[in-house]
Structures are given as C-alpha cells and as structure tokens.
Design an enzyme around this catalytic site. Structure first.
Site, PDB file in Angstrom:
ATOM      1  N   ASP A 264       0.976  -1.186  -0.096  1.00 12.32           N
ATOM      2  CA  ASP A 264      -0.046   0.126  -0.056  1.00 12.32           C
ATOM      3  C   ASP A 264       0.905   1.260  -0.045  1.00 12.32           C
ATOM      4  O   ASP A 264       0.870   1.936  -0.805  1.00 12.32           O
ATOM      5  CB  ASP A 264      -1.047  -0.044   1.211  1.00 12.32           C
ATOM      6  CG  ASP A 264      -0.305  -0.294   2.567  1.00 12.32           C
ATOM      7  OD1 ASP A 264       0.982  -0.628   2.568  1.00 12.32           O
ATOM      8  OD2 ASP A 264      -0.974  -0.379   3.549  1.00 12.32           O
TER       9      ASP A 264
ATOM     10  N   ASP B   2       7.155   3.800   3.359  1.00 13.19           N
ATOM     11  CA  ASP B   2       7.440   5.019   3.980  1.00 13.19           C
ATOM     12  C   ASP B   2       8.965   5.193   4.359  1.00 13.19           C
ATOM     13  O   ASP B   2       9.721   5.573   3.896  1.00 13.19           O
ATOM     14  CB  ASP B   2       6.478   5.059   5.373  1.00 13.19           C
ATOM     15  CG  ASP B   2       6.799   6.211   6.259  1.00 13.19           C
ATOM     16  OD1 ASP B   2       7.368   7.198   5.695  1.00 13.19           O
ATOM     17  OD2 ASP B   2       5.975   6.385   7.505  1.00 13.19           O
TER      18      ASP B   2
ATOM     19  N   VAL C 160      -1.306   9.506   6.362  1.00 12.08           N
ATOM     20  CA  VAL C 160      -2.756   9.398   5.524  1.00 12.08           C
ATOM     21  C   VAL C 160      -3.553   8.202   5.990  1.00 12.08           C
ATOM     22  O   VAL C 160      -2.712   6.996   6.502  1.00 12.08           O
ATOM     23  CB  VAL C 160      -2.230   9.461   3.887  1.00 12.08           C
ATOM     24  CG1 VAL C 160      -1.742  10.726   3.552  1.00 12.08           C
ATOM     25  CG2 VAL C 160      -1.299   8.167   3.783  1.00 12.08           C
TER      26      VAL C 160
ATOM     27  N   ARG D  95      -9.773   2.125   6.942  1.00  9.53           N
ATOM     28  CA  ARG D  95      -9.273   1.290   5.818  1.00  9.53           C
ATOM     29  C   ARG D  95     -10.132   1.116   4.672  1.00  9.53           C
ATOM     30  O   ARG D  95      -9.863   1.122   3.297  1.00  9.53           O
ATOM     31  CB  ARG D  95      -8.926  -0.235   6.429  1.00  9.53           C
ATOM     32  CG  ARG D  95      -8.013  -0.302   7.034  1.00  9.53           C
ATOM     33  CD  ARG D  95      -7.620  -1.999   7.195  1.00  9.53           C
ATOM     34  NE  ARG D  95      -6.821  -2.112   8.445  1.00  9.53           N
ATOM     35  CZ  ARG D  95      -5.574  -2.075   8.480  1.00  9.53           C
ATOM     36  NH1 ARG D  95      -4.706  -1.737   7.434  1.00  9.53           N
ATOM     37  NH2 ARG D  95      -4.842  -2.314   9.664  1.00  9.53           N
TER      38      ARG D  95
HETATM   39  P1  IMP Z   1       7.701   1.502   6.436  1.00  9.03           P
HETATM   40  O1  IMP Z   1       8.222   0.238   6.782  1.00  9.03           O
HETATM   41  O2  IMP Z   1       8.108   2.718   7.201  1.00  9.03           O
HETATM   42  O3  IMP Z   1       7.999   1.718   4.935  1.00  9.03           O
HETATM   43  O4  IMP Z   1       6.087   1.412   6.444  1.00  9.03           O
HETATM   44  C1  IMP Z   1       5.448   0.242   6.607  1.00  9.03           C
HETATM   45  C2  IMP Z   1       4.029   0.216   6.848  1.00  9.03           C
HETATM   46  O5  IMP Z   1       3.653   1.324   7.716  1.00  9.03           O
HETATM   47  C3  IMP Z   1       3.140   0.554   5.719  1.00  9.03           C
HETATM   48  O6  IMP Z   1       2.765  -0.795   5.046  1.00  9.03           O
HETATM   49  C4  IMP Z   1       1.932   1.052   6.451  1.00  9.03           C
HETATM   50  O7  IMP Z   1       1.035  -0.131   7.036  1.00  9.03           O
HETATM   51  C5  IMP Z   1       2.507   1.829   7.527  1.00  9.03           C
HETATM   52  N1  IMP Z   1       2.419   3.280   7.128  1.00  9.03           N
HETATM   53  C6  IMP Z   1       3.149   4.014   6.815  1.00  9.03           C
HETATM   54  N2  IMP Z   1       2.928   5.418   6.533  1.00  9.03           N
HETATM   55  C7  IMP Z   1       1.631   5.176   6.937  1.00  9.03           C
HETATM   56  C8  IMP Z   1       0.482   6.361   6.922  1.00  9.03           C
HETATM   57  O8  IMP Z   1       1.081   7.445   6.468  1.00  9.03           O
HETATM   58  N3  IMP Z   1      -0.676   5.851   7.249  1.00  9.03           N
HETATM   59  C9  IMP Z   1      -1.138   4.483   7.554  1.00  9.03           C
HETATM   60  N4  IMP Z   1      -0.159   3.510   7.820  1.00  9.03           N
HETATM   61  C10 IMP Z   1       0.998   4.006   7.294  1.00  9.03           C
END
Ligand code: IMP
Length: 184
Positions: free
Chosen positions: A104, A107, A157, A169
């Site tokens: 999805d 980040d 977001v 969701r």
């Molecule tokens: P990452 O490991 O930081 O790249 O993020 C992984 C997970 O964090 C994503 O698959 C989302 O489930 C959650 N996530 C990151 N940014 C957001 C946001 O802005 N809203 C909601 N969930 C987020």
C-alpha cells in the site's frame, strides 16, 4: 466509505478513488508488459495492501497467483518502530517464481528492505515491488520500487487499506488525517 462520511476527521484529500484507479491501471499495464508468458506470484502485505491487491489483480489481463504475508509494523502508533516480525508466513513456495510484492505504502522502507532480504533466501526467479504510495523518506534508503502509483507528501494518511488504529481502511480515497484525531 466516501470522504463525506468522515469529513470532520480528514484534513485534505490526497487521492480520489478515480485517481487511484488510474494509478492501479497504469501499474497493471507495466506488469503485463514485463510478465508475458509466465504467471507472476503477487504477494500482498496484510492488512494494508488488501485493497491495492484486489483492484490490481482484477485489472491485470494476465494470469496471476496470490499469496499473503502479515508482518508487524506500526501497531496503533503513527511512527515506524523499525521492528519487523512475521505474523503470518507465505503458503506458496517462491522457488523459481517471478514474485511481485504488492504494498500500500512505502514510508521508511524498513518493512520492504526486510522483506526483500527475507525473500532472497527463498530462491525466487525474480522479485519486484509494486506500491500504490511512496513517501519522501523512502528515497533516502535503498528500496528498489519497480511499479509506483504516486509519490505523496510526508503526512500521515488513511484510506484505501491504510488505517489509523484499524479505522478508515474502507475509505475509497486517500486523505491526510487531522492530527487532532490521533492526539497530535
Ligand atoms: P515503512 O516500513 O516505514 O515503509 O512502512 C510500512 C507500513 O507502515 C506500511 O505498510 C503501512 O502499514 C504503515 N504506514 C506508513 N505510513 C503510513 C501512513 O501514512 N498511514 C498509515 N499507515 C502507514
């Protein structure tokens, strides 16, 4: 659920459902071009990728298979913990398969780099990554993204699979959550 249903919780609209559909169709055409003659295995990361997977899979005009993995990420917080733990593992073997990880949002990229490393030992023929959304921090670390829907600003977001404490969701678009909702 539409934006008007949660109006008071959303600060601004990032993507409408029409824009998301366009982005997913664009990704589908790119995947089709790269995967003629074999059946790619799409792996969705639960739970956020459910909506992207459902729409992307139906938009593709080639045969695919699907599997799911659940890893722990943010819990009920809005900041990355950096801790990745397998909550549900894959059921289909990756050996010799052309794998596409469906996300999805990327980040910090922590979840993705961990997944890519984990998949390295499973003898896939190829591993590529499709994500609907990417935040600016993802560009600081070395996370290869093969199929990208949209770059979005560095705000928290919700919608189209993305939650805050398991809510929002089922919002059909993506919007910035008002900080007041999560006590920010
Ligand atoms: P990452 O490991 O930081 O790249 O993020 C992984 C997970 O964090 C994503 O698959 C989302 O489930 C959650 N996530 C990151 N940014 C957001 C946001 O802005 N809203 C909601 N969930 C987020």
């Amino acid at each position: 659920m539409e934006f008007e249903d949660v109006n008071s919780d959303i600060e601004s609209v990032v993507l409408t459902k029409e824009q998301i559909a366009e982005g997913i169709a664009r990704i589908a055409r790119e995947i089709e071009n790269n995967h003629t003659g074999h059946t790619p295995l799409l792996i969705g990361v639960l739970k956020g990728a459910v909506m992207v997977m459902a729409d992307l899979a139906r938009e593709l005009h080639i045969p695919i298979e699907m599997d799911w993995m659940a890893v722990s990420s943010y819990g009920a917080s809005t900041k990355s913990s950096g801790v990745v733990r397998i909550v549900k593992d894959l059921e289909i073997s990756l050996e010799g398969r052309h794998v596409i990880i469906v996300e999805d949002i990327v980040d910090s990229g922590l979840t993705l780099s961990w997944l890519l490393e984990n998949f390295e030992s499973r003898q896939a023929a190829s591993v590529s990554v499709a994500t609907l959304l990417r935040k600016p921090d993802a560009m600081k670390v070395d996370v290869p993204i093969d199929y990208l829907g949209f770059d979005i600003p560095n705000d928290f977001v919700v919608g189209f699979g993305l939650d805050y404490a398991e809510s929002y969701r089922n919002l059909s678009g993506v919007g910035v959550l008002k900080p007041a909702v999560y006590g920010g």
